[in-house]
Design an enzyme around this catalytic site. Structure first.
Site, short mmCIF file in Angstrom:
data_model
loop_
_atom_site.label_atom_id
_atom_site.label_comp_id
_atom_site.label_asym_id
_atom_site.label_seq_id
_atom_site.Cartn_x
_atom_site.Cartn_y
_atom_site.Cartn_z
N HIS A 49 0.72 -1.17 0.08
CA HIS A 49 0.12 0.01 -0.14
C HIS A 49 1.11 1.39 0.10
O HIS A 49 1.43 1.75 0.99
CB HIS A 49 -0.87 -0.03 1.27
CG HIS A 49 -2.01 1.11 1.34
ND1 HIS A 49 -3.23 0.94 2.00
CD2 HIS A 49 -1.95 2.24 0.64
CE1 HIS A 49 -3.99 2.21 1.65
NE2 HIS A 49 -3.07 2.93 0.94
N ASP A 69 1.78 3.88 2.77
CA ASP A 69 0.80 4.88 1.94
C ASP A 69 1.31 6.12 1.18
O ASP A 69 1.82 5.70 0.00
CB ASP A 69 -0.16 5.35 3.13
CG ASP A 69 -1.71 5.60 2.67
OD1 ASP A 69 -2.06 5.53 1.37
OD2 ASP A 69 -2.44 6.37 3.31
N ASP A 70 1.84 7.09 1.71
CA ASP A 70 2.14 8.31 1.31
C ASP A 70 3.52 8.79 2.10
O ASP A 70 3.45 9.75 2.83
CB ASP A 70 1.27 9.46 1.01
CG ASP A 70 0.05 8.90 0.34
OD1 ASP A 70 0.22 8.86 -0.58
OD2 ASP A 70 -1.02 8.56 0.97
N HIS A 103 1.28 4.86 -2.70
CA HIS A 103 1.02 5.55 -3.62
C HIS A 103 2.38 6.16 -4.25
O HIS A 103 3.04 6.85 -3.44
CB HIS A 103 0.14 6.64 -3.19
CG HIS A 103 -1.14 6.21 -2.65
ND1 HIS A 103 -2.30 5.93 -3.58
CD2 HIS A 103 -1.53 5.80 -1.61
CE1 HIS A 103 -3.35 5.28 -2.77
NE2 HIS A 103 -2.88 5.18 -1.67
N GLU A 126 -11.15 3.44 5.55
CA GLU A 126 -10.21 4.14 6.13
C GLU A 126 -10.91 5.35 6.90
O GLU A 126 -10.88 5.63 8.09
CB GLU A 126 -9.38 5.02 4.91
CG GLU A 126 -8.22 5.97 5.22
CD GLU A 126 -7.44 6.70 4.14
OE1 GLU A 126 -7.94 6.61 3.00
OE2 GLU A 126 -6.59 6.93 4.42
N HIS A 181 -9.52 0.79 -1.72
CA HIS A 181 -9.40 1.45 -0.27
C HIS A 181 -10.74 1.42 0.22
O HIS A 181 -11.71 1.69 -0.41
CB HIS A 181 -9.01 2.84 -0.34
CG HIS A 181 -7.51 3.09 -0.52
ND1 HIS A 181 -6.75 2.58 -1.67
CD2 HIS A 181 -6.77 4.08 0.05
CE1 HIS A 181 -5.60 3.23 -1.44
NE2 HIS A 181 -5.56 3.84 -0.71
#
Ligand code: ADE
Ligand code: ZN
Length: 334
Positions: free
Chosen positions: A12, A274-275, A14, A196, A193
């Site tokens: 996961h 994630d980011d 991005h 969340e 997703h």
């Protein structure tokens, strides 16, 4: 002395969320584009005060204006792979958001070829096995999702699956049933997703209507014991992103995170970043944070790493090798 965190698969991530402030400033300077500050430290400070997912997405999409050419995308992916290797990543299944780039006039080919050429070289140059997952932006709706999938199909060999991201609440998985059926008929893996910011119903819809093999985040499934029992029985992996959940206020603070309960209840939970350019760290930093703030010992970190390998869309032979490396890591004294 072995590494403090285990070899892992990152499922996961991005790629657009790996644009470090230094790269942002360099690309903005090159093209004469405006930024709120030219100082990377000042840019990073702004990331610590997101009110919610949408507040983050507003900054995230605005920053992407600096990505324009195939070379930019190649450089972005290479930067992530450098850092991922140092973090102990053996396999990376990486999300990208083509709609946001095409919407700014970047050719789809430049996006996909730039990322894919970096990934193709990754196994040799970085020792990381990497693959792309094309994400639909749920707030652009189902027709736009179908349009981008159709446009990407001539480049089908460059990605292994589809995902669903961006603003969650108000855009339930049920809207995307048809485009996921299209993806299934192309032999693409499917993830989404869900859970969340959206509730357990979003997770249930992703399973029942989109037939996803993994749920991205999924932490709000913990509010529904029946759903938890189902996720355990069906061994559905959840790609959990602990630091992201704190930065986007899905949880109040890391010590409140449900990850230990997820493991206690037998869920196939994994740890991911994630980011990472926005949320305080890459996957190794997420492992370190859950060890420290949630009291997870080496055995539990190894369980999370084994879960990530089990959940990866990678060849069985590679998975056996990575499991061996995790076993070695566990056997070595810390
Ligand atoms: N796009 C990038 N990061 C995301 C996240 N955490 N949730 C939804 N969409 C995203
Ligand atoms: Zn995400």
């Amino acid at each position: 002395m072995s590494a403090p965190t285990p070899p892992t698969a990152e499922l996961h991530l991005h790629v657009e969320g790996t644009i470090e402030a230094e790269l942002l400033v360099r690309l903005a300077d090159r093209d004469g584009l405006p930024l709120p500050s030219r100082d990377p430290a000042v840019l990073r400070e702004r990331y610590e005060h997101f009110a919610d997912l949408q507040a983050f997405l507003d900054v995230y999409y605005a920053n992407l204006a600096v990505l324009r050419t195939e070379e930019d995308f190649h450089e972005l992916a290479t930067g992530y792979l450098d850092r991922a290797r140092a973090a102990g990543v053996r396999r990376a299944e990486v999300f990208f958001d083509p709609q946001t780039h095409v919407g700014r006039g970047v050719p789809l080919e430049a996006v996909i070829r730039g990322l894919s050429s970096a990934f193709a070289a990754a196994e040799e140059t970085h020792g990381v096995s990497a693959a792309l997952i094309l994400c639909f932006l749920r707030d652009l709706g189902p027709e736009a999702a179908e349009e981008i999938l159709r446009a990407a199909l001539p480049l089908r060999e460059h990605f292994i699956g589809v995902g669903l991201d961006s603003a969650e609440v108000g855009y339930p998985p049920s809207l995307f049933t048809r485009v996921y059926a299209m993806a299934a008929s192309e032999g693409l893996h499917r993830v989404a997703h869900a859970g969340e910011e959206g509730g357990p119903d979003y997770v249930r819809e992703a399973l029942d209507l989109l037939h996803v093999a993994r749920v991205d985040h999924g932490i709000r499934a913990m509010e529904d014991p029946e759903l938890v029992a189902r996720l355990r029985a069906e061994r559905i992996p959840l790609t959990v992103c602990p630091l992201s959940n704190v930065y986007l206020r899905a949880v109040d603070a890391l010590p409140d995170h449900p990850l230990p309960r997820m493991l206690d209840q037998g869920l196939v939970a994994t740890v991911n970043s994630d980011d990472p350019a926005y949320f305080g760290g890459y996957v190794d930093e997420n492992y370190r944070a859950v060890a420290r703030d949630l009291g997870l010992d080496r055995a539990r970190l190894a369980q999370l790493a084994r879960n990530s390998v089990d959940a990866a869309f990678a060849p069985a032979e590679d998975k056996r090798r990575w499991h061996g490396e995790i076993a070695e890591w566990t056997a070595r004294a810390g």
